[in-house]
Design a protein around this motif. Structure first.
Motif, PDB file in Angstrom:
ATOM      1  N   GLY A   1     -57.395  18.335  20.761  1.00  0.00           N
ATOM      2  CA  GLY A   1     -56.333  17.334  20.921  1.00  0.00           C
ATOM      3  C   GLY A   1     -56.166  16.488  19.668  1.00  0.00           C
ATOM      4  O   GLY A   1     -55.045  16.201  19.217  1.00  0.00           O
ATOM      5  N   LEU A   2     -57.302  16.068  19.093  1.00  0.00           N
ATOM      6  CA  LEU A   2     -57.241  15.268  17.866  1.00  0.00           C
ATOM      7  C   LEU A   2     -56.649  16.051  16.708  1.00  0.00           C
ATOM      8  O   LEU A   2     -55.851  15.524  15.915  1.00  0.00           O
ATOM      9  N   VAL A   3     -57.055  17.315  16.606  1.00  0.00           N
ATOM     10  CA  VAL A   3     -56.511  18.178  15.534  1.00  0.00           C
ATOM     11  C   VAL A   3     -55.003  18.321  15.697  1.00  0.00           C
ATOM     12  O   VAL A   3     -54.241  18.259  14.728  1.00  0.00           O
ATOM     13  N   LEU A   4     -54.563  18.541  16.948  1.00  0.00           N
ATOM     14  CA  LEU A   4     -53.129  18.703  17.209  1.00  0.00           C
ATOM     15  C   LEU A   4     -52.354  17.437  16.847  1.00  0.00           C
ATOM     16  O   LEU A   4     -51.286  17.497  16.223  1.00  0.00           O
ATOM     17  N   LEU A   5     -52.901  16.275  17.240  1.00  0.00           N
ATOM     18  CA  LEU A   5     -52.246  15.009  16.897  1.00  0.00           C
ATOM     19  C   LEU A   5     -52.181  14.798  15.383  1.00  0.00           C
ATOM     20  O   LEU A   5     -51.182  14.301  14.842  1.00  0.00           O
ATOM     21  N   LEU A   6     -53.254  15.197  14.698  1.00  0.00           N
ATOM     22  CA  LEU A   6     -53.288  15.060  13.250  1.00  0.00           C
ATOM     23  C   LEU A   6     -52.224  15.931  12.586  1.00  0.00           C
ATOM     24  O   LEU A   6     -51.525  15.493  11.663  1.00  0.00           O
ATOM     25  N   VAL A   7     -52.088  17.156  13.052  1.00  0.00           N
ATOM     26  CA  VAL A   7     -51.079  18.082  12.506  1.00  0.00           C
ATOM     27  C   VAL A   7     -49.672  17.537  12.732  1.00  0.00           C
ATOM     28  O   VAL A   7     -48.819  17.552  11.840  1.00  0.00           O
ATOM     29  N   ILE A   8     -49.444  17.045  13.981  1.00  0.00           N
ATOM     30  CA  ILE A   8     -48.120  16.488  14.296  1.00  0.00           C
ATOM     31  C   ILE A   8     -47.816  15.275  13.408  1.00  0.00           C
ATOM     32  O   ILE A   8     -46.716  15.098  12.898  1.00  0.00           O
ATOM     33  N   GLY A   9     -48.813  14.429  13.229  1.00  0.00           N
ATOM     34  CA  GLY A   9     -48.635  13.240  12.389  1.00  0.00           C
ATOM     35  C   GLY A   9     -48.299  13.592  10.948  1.00  0.00           C
ATOM     36  O   GLY A   9     -47.400  13.007  10.336  1.00  0.00           O
ATOM     37  N   ILE A  10     -49.030  14.568  10.391  1.00  0.00           N
ATOM     38  CA  ILE A  10     -48.772  15.015   9.013  1.00  0.00           C
ATOM     39  C   ILE A  10     -47.368  15.586   8.890  1.00  0.00           C
ATOM     40  O   ILE A  10     -46.645  15.320   7.921  1.00  0.00           O
ATOM     41  N   PHE A  11     -46.955  16.371   9.889  1.00  0.00           N
ATOM     42  CA  PHE A  11     -45.613  16.964   9.881  1.00  0.00           C
ATOM     43  C   PHE A  11     -44.520  15.894   9.889  1.00  0.00           C
ATOM     44  O   PHE A  11     -43.543  15.967   9.127  1.00  0.00           O
TER      45      PHE A  11
ATOM     46  N   ILE B   1     -44.774  12.703   8.957  1.00  0.00           N
ATOM     47  CA  ILE B   1     -44.794  11.957   7.692  1.00  0.00           C
ATOM     48  C   ILE B   1     -44.100  12.741   6.588  1.00  0.00           C
ATOM     49  O   ILE B   1     -43.296  12.213   5.815  1.00  0.00           O
ATOM     50  N   TYR B   2     -44.381  14.034   6.495  1.00  0.00           N
ATOM     51  CA  TYR B   2     -43.762  14.893   5.462  1.00  0.00           C
ATOM     52  C   TYR B   2     -42.255  14.980   5.657  1.00  0.00           C
ATOM     53  O   TYR B   2     -41.486  14.917   4.691  1.00  0.00           O
ATOM     54  N   LYS B   3     -41.834  15.092   6.913  1.00  0.00           N
ATOM     55  CA  LYS B   3     -40.404  15.197   7.211  1.00  0.00           C
ATOM     56  C   LYS B   3     -39.676  13.917   6.810  1.00  0.00           C
ATOM     57  O   LYS B   3     -38.599  13.969   6.197  1.00  0.00           O
ATOM     58  N   ASN B   4     -40.230  12.753   7.136  1.00  0.00           N
ATOM     59  CA  ASN B   4     -39.619  11.470   6.778  1.00  0.00           C
ATOM     60  C   ASN B   4     -39.572  11.277   5.269  1.00  0.00           C
ATOM     61  O   ASN B   4     -38.601  10.778   4.714  1.00  0.00           O
ATOM     62  N   TYR B   5     -40.639  11.681   4.598  1.00  0.00           N
ATOM     63  CA  TYR B   5     -40.697  11.551   3.139  1.00  0.00           C
ATOM     64  C   TYR B   5     -39.640  12.419   2.468  1.00  0.00           C
ATOM     65  O   TYR B   5     -38.944  11.989   1.548  1.00  0.00           O
ATOM     66  N   THR B   6     -39.498  13.659   2.961  1.00  0.00           N
ATOM     67  CA  THR B   6     -38.506  14.585   2.389  1.00  0.00           C
ATOM     68  C   THR B   6     -37.092  14.065   2.588  1.00  0.00           C
ATOM     69  O   THR B   6     -36.262  14.104   1.680  1.00  0.00           O
ATOM     70  N   ALA B   7     -36.817  13.548   3.799  1.00  0.00           N
ATOM     71  CA  ALA B   7     -35.474  13.023   4.086  1.00  0.00           C
ATOM     72  C   ALA B   7     -35.177  11.803   3.230  1.00  0.00           C
ATOM     73  O   ALA B   7     -34.067  11.644   2.702  1.00  0.00           O
ATOM     74  N   SER B   8     -36.167  10.925   3.048  1.00  0.00           N
ATOM     75  CA  SER B   8     -35.986   9.725   2.238  1.00  0.00           C
ATOM     76  C   SER B   8     -35.759  10.072   0.785  1.00  0.00           C
ATOM     77  O   SER B   8     -34.902   9.503   0.106  1.00  0.00           O
ATOM     78  N   ASP B   9     -36.531  11.061   0.283  1.00  0.00           N
ATOM     79  CA  ASP B   9     -36.382  11.483  -1.113  1.00  0.00           C
ATOM     80  C   ASP B   9     -35.016  12.090  -1.357  1.00  0.00           C
ATOM     81  O   ASP B   9     -34.376  11.845  -2.376  1.00  0.00           O
ATOM     82  N   LYS B  10     -34.548  12.883  -0.414  1.00  0.00           N
ATOM     83  CA  LYS B  10     -33.227  13.513  -0.521  1.00  0.00           C
ATOM     84  C   LYS B  10     -32.126  12.461  -0.522  1.00  0.00           C
ATOM     85  O   LYS B  10     -31.154  12.538  -1.275  1.00  0.00           O
TER      86      LYS B  10
END
Length: 233
Positions: free
Chosen positions: A17-27, A29-38
């Protein structure tokens, strides 16, 4: 035995469960960063486009004249100046006056026009004018030098006994400086059409070519053909 197995299962599930939450969180964060950079890149690109567009519009709207300045300036020559510039502006572009320059017969505040010739005389040259002419005729004499070059910067124009500058050496009427009465001397131009020309000049600006006269209300092709040989800008 049963107690140990149950706890191992809970530990494994919690870890997954923790691993899954960590993966979702990283995803996320990356998505928001990419959208902001664009979005930031789009803002920069749009800003650059706006700046380029504004610069191009500014270049298109600005009109430049070629002016020839001679005589007592430090760097005589042909200079490109913006529409609305004055004789004094051209003198400054030409490195300013020499120590022997005499501008007493020149109108330094006169607006420049395309192909204008400005001659800055020396004190000796002006003194020579005074020796050969009465004081009231000095400006008239100074408008043409010994090489028959017209000095467009003179206080008075050499082609007229008055202060009017609408008639040039060729005898043509200037659309940009002619008075109401002078315009009415043209064939087919009555008071109403002369007033229309003056109104166009005030609202639109100086005529850039004689063909632009056809844009004045009441001036058609027939009238233009009658007067085109008698007018200039």
């Amino acid at each position: 035995m049963t107690f140990t197995y149950r706890h191992r299962k809970q530990i494994i599930l919690c870890t997954l469960g923790l691993v899954l939450l960590l993966v979702i969180g990283i995803f996320l964060i990356y998505k928001n960063y990419t959208a902001s950079d664009k979005e930031d890149k789009n803002i920069v690109l749009n800003t650059k486009k706006d700046i380029t567009k504004n610069e191009e519009e500014k270049e298109v709207s600005e009109v430049y004249y070629q002016v020839d300045i001679k005589g007592e300036v430090n760097t005589p020559g042909i200079y490109s100046v913006k529409e609305g510039s004055r004789v004094i502006d051209v003198i400054r572009l030409a490195g300013d006056l020499t120590e022997v320059a005499d501008t007493s017969v020149l109108n330094l505040s006169k607006k420049v026009k395309d192909e204008m010739v400005i001659i800055v005389y020396s004190y000796d040259e002006v003194a020579n004018f005074k020796e050969t002419k009465e004081q009231e005729e000095i400006e008239q004499e100074a408008c043409i030098n010994q090489n028959d070059i017209i000095n467009d910067a003179c206080i008075k124009d050499s082609t007229s006994d008055t202060s009017s500058s609408s008639v040039v050496i060729s005898g043509k009427i200037s659309l940009n400086t002619a008075t109401l009465d002078e315009l009415m001397t043209l064939p087919g131009i009555g008071e109403s059409k002369a007033e229309a020309i003056l109104k166009y000049r005030e609202e639109v600006g100086a005529f850039q070519s004689i063909e632009e006269l056809k844009e004045v209300n009441g001036i058609g092709e027939a009238i233009f053909d009658q007067i085109k040989e008698s007018i200039t800008t």
